[in-house]
Design an enzyme around this catalytic site. Sequence first.
Site, PDB file in Angstrom:
ATOM      1  N   ASP A 170      57.018  92.777 143.373  1.00 22.44           N
ATOM      2  CA  ASP A 170      57.772  92.381 144.511  1.00 22.44           C
ATOM      3  C   ASP A 170      57.796  91.049 144.829  1.00 22.44           C
ATOM      4  OD1 ASP A 170      59.350  92.465 146.889  1.00 22.44           O
ATOM      5  OD2 ASP A 170      57.960  93.411 147.994  1.00 22.44           O
ATOM      6  N   GLU A 504      88.535  60.616  67.913  1.00 15.15           N
ATOM      7  CA  GLU A 504      88.593  62.058  67.345  1.00 15.15           C
ATOM      8  C   GLU A 504      87.640  62.763  68.119  1.00 15.15           C
ATOM      9  OE1 GLU A 504      90.785  62.906  64.895  1.00 15.15           O
ATOM     10  OE2 GLU A 504      91.555  60.890  64.882  1.00 15.15           O
ATOM     11  N   THR A 505      87.760  64.055  67.569  1.00 11.56           N
ATOM     12  CA  THR A 505      87.076  65.133  68.202  1.00 11.56           C
ATOM     13  C   THR A 505      85.410  64.810  68.037  1.00 11.56           C
ATOM     14  OG1 THR A 505      86.777  67.396  68.617  1.00 11.56           O
ATOM     15  CG2 THR A 505      87.308  66.679  66.121  1.00 11.56           C
ATOM     16  N   ALA A 506      84.665  65.307  68.877  1.00  9.10           N
ATOM     17  CA  ALA A 506      82.995  65.169  68.986  1.00  9.10           C
ATOM     18  C   ALA A 506      82.711  63.752  68.728  1.00  9.10           C
ATOM     19  CB  ALA A 506      82.579  66.078  67.828  1.00  9.10           C
ATOM     20  N   THR A 507      83.426  63.156  69.590  1.00 12.71           N
ATOM     21  CA  THR A 507      82.839  61.439  69.842  1.00 12.71           C
ATOM     22  C   THR A 507      82.264  61.307  70.813  1.00 12.71           C
ATOM     23  OG1 THR A 507      85.135  60.841  70.288  1.00 12.71           O
ATOM     24  CG2 THR A 507      84.567  60.946  68.133  1.00 12.71           C
ATOM     25  N   GLY A 508      81.725  61.979  71.964  1.00 17.16           N
ATOM     26  CA  GLY A 508      81.183  61.858  73.200  1.00 17.16           C
ATOM     27  C   GLY A 508      82.059  61.785  74.264  1.00 17.16           C
ATOM     28  N   LYS A 509      83.386  62.104  74.107  1.00 13.09           N
ATOM     29  CA  LYS A 509      84.170  61.889  75.334  1.00 13.09           C
ATOM     30  C   LYS A 509      83.780  62.952  76.399  1.00 13.09           C
ATOM     31  CE  LYS A 509      88.028  62.265  73.105  1.00 13.09           C
ATOM     32  NZ  LYS A 509      87.612  62.683  71.710  1.00 13.09           N
ATOM     33  N   SER A 510      83.814  64.330  75.881  1.00 11.40           N
ATOM     34  CA  SER A 510      83.603  65.141  76.688  1.00 11.40           C
ATOM     35  C   SER A 510      81.995  65.346  77.422  1.00 11.40           C
ATOM     36  CB  SER A 510      83.468  66.868  76.103  1.00 11.40           C
ATOM     37  OG  SER A 510      85.120  66.948  75.658  1.00 11.40           O
TER      38      SER A 510
END
Length: 785
Positions: A170, A504-510
């Site tokens: 309370d 050309e392909t497989a030259t480190g661009k990707s």
Amino acid sequence: MDAAIRGNDVIFVLKTIGVPSACRQNEDPRFVEAFKCDELERYIENNPECTLFESLRDEEAYSIVRIFMDVDLDACLDEIDYLTAIQDFIIEVSNCVARFAFTECGAIHENVIKSMRSNFSLTKSTNRDKTSFHIIFLDTYTTMDTLIAMKRTLLELSRSSENPLTRSIDTAVYRRKTTLRVVGTRKNPNCDTIHVMQPPHDNIEDYLFTYVDMNNNSYYFSLQQRLEDLVPDKLWEPGFISFEDAIKRVSKIFINSIINFNDLDENNFTTVPLVIDYVTPCALCKKRSHKHPHQLSLENGAIRIYKTGNPHSCKVKIVPLDGNKLFNIAQRILDTNSVLLTERGDHIVWINNSWKFNSEEPLITKLILSIRHQLPKEYSSELLCPRKRKTVEANIRDMLVDSVETDTYPDKLPFKNGVLDLVDGMFYSGDDAKKYTCTVSTGFKFDDTKFVEDSPEMEELMNIINDIQPLTDENKKNRELYEKTLSSCLCGATKGCLTFFFGETATGKSTTKRLLKSAIGDLFVETGQTILTDVLDKGPNPFIANMHLKRSVFCSELPDFACSGSKKIRSDNIKKLTEPCVIGRPCFSNKINNRNHATIIIDTNYKPVFDRIDNALMRRIAVVRFRTHFSQPSGREAAENNDAYDKVKLLDEGLDGKIQNNRYRFAFLYLLVKWYRKYHVPIMKLYPTPEEIPDFAFYLKIGTLLVSSSVKHIPLMTDLSKKGYILYDNVVTLPLTTFQQKISKYFNSRLFGHDIESFINRHKKFANVSDEYLQYIFIEDISSP
């Protein structure tokens, strides 16, 4: 504490309920009396039917009391339930009081708990139909003001607790001139139930809350400010509805008229009791009338209507005053500058230490929830309601009128947890980063422990880069352009030319592409060849739309232009892609303007072919050649005999997995920042290399052979006429046949016949139907005698 108030053994009692204030103040012996403890005990023994109520004699002069509570549960608990409940009750109330004492009184939390739990007395009601008792904490002392201030805290505890005893506290006894029935006495002469003592306490002073006997085990605390000082000078806040409207709402709730309605004003409405004319039953609880008046209080931005005396005998009613509260919440959030409107009409939100678009997920809602605890208490509770959050969000959107320019910091690289300054290497986080309003980021967190030069990852990465672009004298120019192009991807500004990664392909661009994507994360985007070969207009073009504010765009796998049907690269597209704004919109959107901050890199195995060549195009093209081949062991011998490659290296089968796992992320990022400072500070420089494009050879050379004719050449007409030039319409011109004869001395018609024909068709003019001429002069014809 003064020694005078460390002890009180005179107990002031009222002999009945409802003693008039005047009789109490005058200490009329018919209604009040003061006893020593032993005298009080004898009086009760001699008058077993007496009604005595303990109270403070003069609260202004002396208000030290023990902490006490009155519990009244309309149910009878069995012994086991009672013991469990009373144990939890002691823990709950002691924790609650200790928190209040620590916060409001500066008391020591542990000392309050110790004094309350170590020594207390409990009475027991002889009424078998209910559980009722008084509890006195014998060694814990405070003031009546403090108990009154604690009332709300105990009321909140009572409402939130699951303990039946705690719920039955309370809190009405915490008031001015409060009274508590003395143990062993009746509530009224007709009531035969009393509160009796319980062991181990058998002295009456242990059951009196006004009895004071402080010792070494006692603990005392009180409010650091008086209750009067806690009341603000002005109760009514500007954000509330008008006071007149609020009081009218109160009047409508009661239905019965408020006799002293006109006496209420903004300064006294919480202190003036409401005098109700009970023509009809109480509108709140339906009782015919109440002995104690109702009163108003101001809490949490609302008027609270409660009954004095026992507040549980009538319902509590809340009248909200939040006419503009949700608007004020929105304004407070806007004042933090955490929600902004961009020039494209997007909403961006500062959340988790970075700016983010409020697009795919409701970030404004998340922001509202995240800063809820920073708002005043009267506002924060409003945001728990989803409907009100939506209203606040709508208010924020409506209130944002002025747009801000974003992403104007080209030398800042944004991350999820801050911003990196590319010039000085400082990393800004928190509020320091907030001022750099960048709407896109790498999407990952910057880690300065990995952003270092000396690391195994950096050593491996340098070997990879040196294999792709060797540090040789023959490749020096190519390597420099490679570094310039990649480091320019950190810069958030428009680049003046596009770069072809040709080899050309497989030259480190990707591999380079994947390293770059790992290093700059979401600031990198890969797109299709259509941005080069298709018409760029204001129609739907998600490829262009995705370029907005990206810092690197990679376009891979151009077609073999020697194949029939393949589209040539549009010269107009190249020019548009080097402009600050690129036109193109996402599907189902009208946002066609995209800010172009990207370094556009075109990965191709075939030499680029353009639909039209001019000086503007040649100023926008750079070429990086890739001439190191990464071969399988089985194909190494064939690759070594291929003239397209300068070097042949064995392919690392595990490299792609390492890059995808972000092993070189921070190493390559460190390298890019290093190159950025080397080439692009203070000004970003990215120069074209048109001499690397075979199709540009004719246009580069012809620019050194010809000049446009003008009026300054007219005086030379005597000599020029001998070399085949004619004067037509006051302009020195060269007949088409003569031009063809002269140009053949510099270009092999078999190799450059198409270029010569294209140049003639673009620049030739007609004297009549059969006579054609060009307004050009060969430099050697005006420089030689």
